[in-house]
Design a protein around this motif. Structure first.
Motif, short mmCIF file in Angstrom:
data_model
loop_
_atom_site.label_atom_id
_atom_site.label_comp_id
_atom_site.label_asym_id
_atom_site.label_seq_id
_atom_site.Cartn_x
_atom_site.Cartn_y
_atom_site.Cartn_z
N UNK A 199 0.85 -1.18 0.00
CA UNK A 199 0.00 0.00 0.00
C UNK A 199 0.88 1.24 0.00
N UNK A 200 0.66 2.12 -0.98
CA UNK A 200 1.51 3.29 -1.15
C UNK A 200 0.66 4.56 -1.13
N UNK A 201 0.59 5.22 0.02
CA UNK A 201 -0.23 6.43 0.12
C UNK A 201 0.24 7.52 -0.83
N UNK A 202 -0.72 8.26 -1.36
CA UNK A 202 -0.41 9.35 -2.29
C UNK A 202 -1.07 10.64 -1.84
N UNK A 203 -0.31 11.71 -1.83
CA UNK A 203 -0.83 13.06 -1.63
C UNK A 203 -0.74 13.75 -2.98
N UNK A 204 -1.88 14.17 -3.51
CA UNK A 204 -1.95 14.73 -4.86
C UNK A 204 -2.50 16.15 -4.77
N UNK A 205 -1.86 17.11 -5.43
CA UNK A 205 -2.32 18.50 -5.37
C UNK A 205 -2.17 19.18 -6.72
N UNK A 239 -4.29 15.00 -12.35
CA UNK A 239 -4.29 14.69 -10.91
C UNK A 239 -5.57 13.99 -10.50
N UNK A 240 -6.68 14.43 -11.05
CA UNK A 240 -7.97 13.81 -10.72
C UNK A 240 -7.99 12.36 -11.17
N UNK A 241 -7.50 12.10 -12.36
CA UNK A 241 -7.48 10.72 -12.87
C UNK A 241 -6.53 9.84 -12.06
N UNK A 242 -5.42 10.41 -11.60
CA UNK A 242 -4.50 9.64 -10.77
C UNK A 242 -5.17 9.27 -9.44
N UNK A 243 -5.88 10.22 -8.86
CA UNK A 243 -6.62 9.94 -7.62
C UNK A 243 -7.61 8.81 -7.83
N UNK A 244 -8.35 8.86 -8.93
CA UNK A 244 -9.33 7.81 -9.22
C UNK A 244 -8.65 6.46 -9.42
N UNK A 250 -4.17 4.08 -0.55
CA UNK A 250 -4.66 5.29 0.11
C UNK A 250 -4.31 6.53 -0.71
N UNK A 251 -5.25 7.46 -0.82
CA UNK A 251 -5.00 8.63 -1.66
C UNK A 251 -5.78 9.83 -1.15
N UNK A 252 -5.15 11.00 -1.25
CA UNK A 252 -5.80 12.25 -0.87
C UNK A 252 -5.55 13.26 -1.98
N UNK A 253 -6.60 13.90 -2.44
CA UNK A 253 -6.51 14.85 -3.56
C UNK A 253 -6.94 16.24 -3.12
N UNK A 272 -0.38 18.19 7.40
CA UNK A 272 -1.44 17.47 8.11
C UNK A 272 -1.52 16.03 7.63
N UNK A 273 -1.40 15.82 6.32
CA UNK A 273 -1.45 14.46 5.75
C UNK A 273 -0.28 13.62 6.25
N UNK A 274 0.90 14.22 6.31
CA UNK A 274 2.08 13.50 6.81
C UNK A 274 1.87 13.07 8.26
N UNK A 275 1.25 13.93 9.05
CA UNK A 275 0.99 13.59 10.45
C UNK A 275 -0.02 12.45 10.56
N UNK A 276 -1.07 12.53 9.78
CA UNK A 276 -2.11 11.48 9.81
C UNK A 276 -1.54 10.13 9.39
N UNK A 277 -0.63 10.16 8.40
CA UNK A 277 -0.03 8.91 7.90
C UNK A 277 1.13 8.44 8.77
#
Length: 285
Positions: A214-220, A233-238, A246-249, A277-282
């Motif tokens: 599992x490789x979490x991704x933060x996408x912006x 970016x939207x397609x990568x999130x999907x 896990x992914x956050x867009x 914040x994402x780094x902290x949650x992960x």
């Protein structure tokens, strides 16, 4: 080992150090004989071009704050230039202050024939198909530079004081493309543990080997990205969520393309807050 101990002494004394990724000429570009050049099209945002020698600049975690996490940063620039400050060193300094050991990757780019690479690049930005054809051989080399950087970081994790299982890879624009190429090309044991592609360009991603872990991704990205990269970016999130990774867009209303660490009084200025914040949650921070 003696050489590396000297490196550590330098890191301790200077706070950062730049190392070559290859002992000699980088494989595939042995005949490149031009020199790297620098120019500053806007204040406090240097650009590098004609890069032939891939390097890593190491920013150790701030004293007393190291948490074991490390991140390799790939600046953007359409594989013709590297936005080395706003999308490189400034990001590394910000991460270091938060206890993350950061590495700025200077990877190989397409040769520019004149003193102003923008003048050569801008017409190509209107024809991405042609740009992709020109870039293709160098994208492959840059991908190998990224994988070599992972080898170095993971292989020296103990001496660097980092956890080899908490190593991320992030990049901006072409650097985001490189992030995805590295992840999808590297063997399983060298794939980063998390990724952060920022306003990445998907059409030049050629890697196909998905990570087993599992490789979490933060996408912006900014919705008003003038290069039209928001859908990438939207397609990568999907894709990432469909693959059970896990992914956050974050799609910011404004910020255009290339916001990096620059403050533009746009909603994209807050991407670092969201990333922290994402780094902290992960549990990476």
């Amino acid at each position: 080992m003696k050489t590396f101990l000297l490196l550590l002494l330098s890191l301790s004394a200077l706070g950062q150090q730049t190392i070559k990724l290859y002992p000699g000429k980088a494989p595939g570009s042995e005949n490149w004989n031009w020199e790297v050049k620098e120019f500053t099209p806007m204040p406090n945002n240097r650009m590098l071009f004609n890069v032939t020698e891939p390097t890593l600049t190491i920013y150790p975690a701030a004293k007393g704050k190291g948490n074991g996490t490390s991140i390799i940063i790939a600046p953007g620039g359409a594989f013709h230039i590297l936005s080395i400050d706003s999308e490189g060193h400034d990001v590394a300094k910000w991460l270091s202050e938060r206890g993350i050991t950061a590495f700025v990757l200077t990877y190989r780019v397409v040769k520019s024939n004149g003193p102003n690479p923008f003048a050569e690049l801008m017409p190509l930005m209107k024809d991405f198909k042609k740009l992709d054809e020109i870039n293709a051989p160098v994208v492959e080399m840059a991908t190998q530079d990224g994988i070599e950087a992972i080898k170095y970081v993971k292989g020296n994790a103990k001496v660097l004081g980092i956890d080899p299982n908490k190593m991320g890879f992030m990049g901006f624009s072409a650097g985001g493309t490189l992030t995805m190429n590295v992840l999808l090309t590297a063997p399983q044991e060298l794939k980063p543990n998390f990724i952060a592609p920022i306003y990445h360009y998907a059409d030049a991603v050629t890697g196909k080997v998905m990570p087993n872990a599992k490789t979490p991704a933060f996408i912006a990205v900014a919705a008003d990205d003038n290069l039209g990269f928001a859908p990438h970016s939207i397609h990568l999130f999907e894709r990432w969520t469909a693959s059970k990774h896990p992914s956050e867009l974050h799609v910011y209303e404004n910020g255009n393309h290339g916001f990096g660490m620059r403050k533009n009084n746009t909603s994209s200025d807050n991407w670092t807050v969201d990333f922290e914040n994402w780094l902290k949650i992960r549990k990476f921070l």
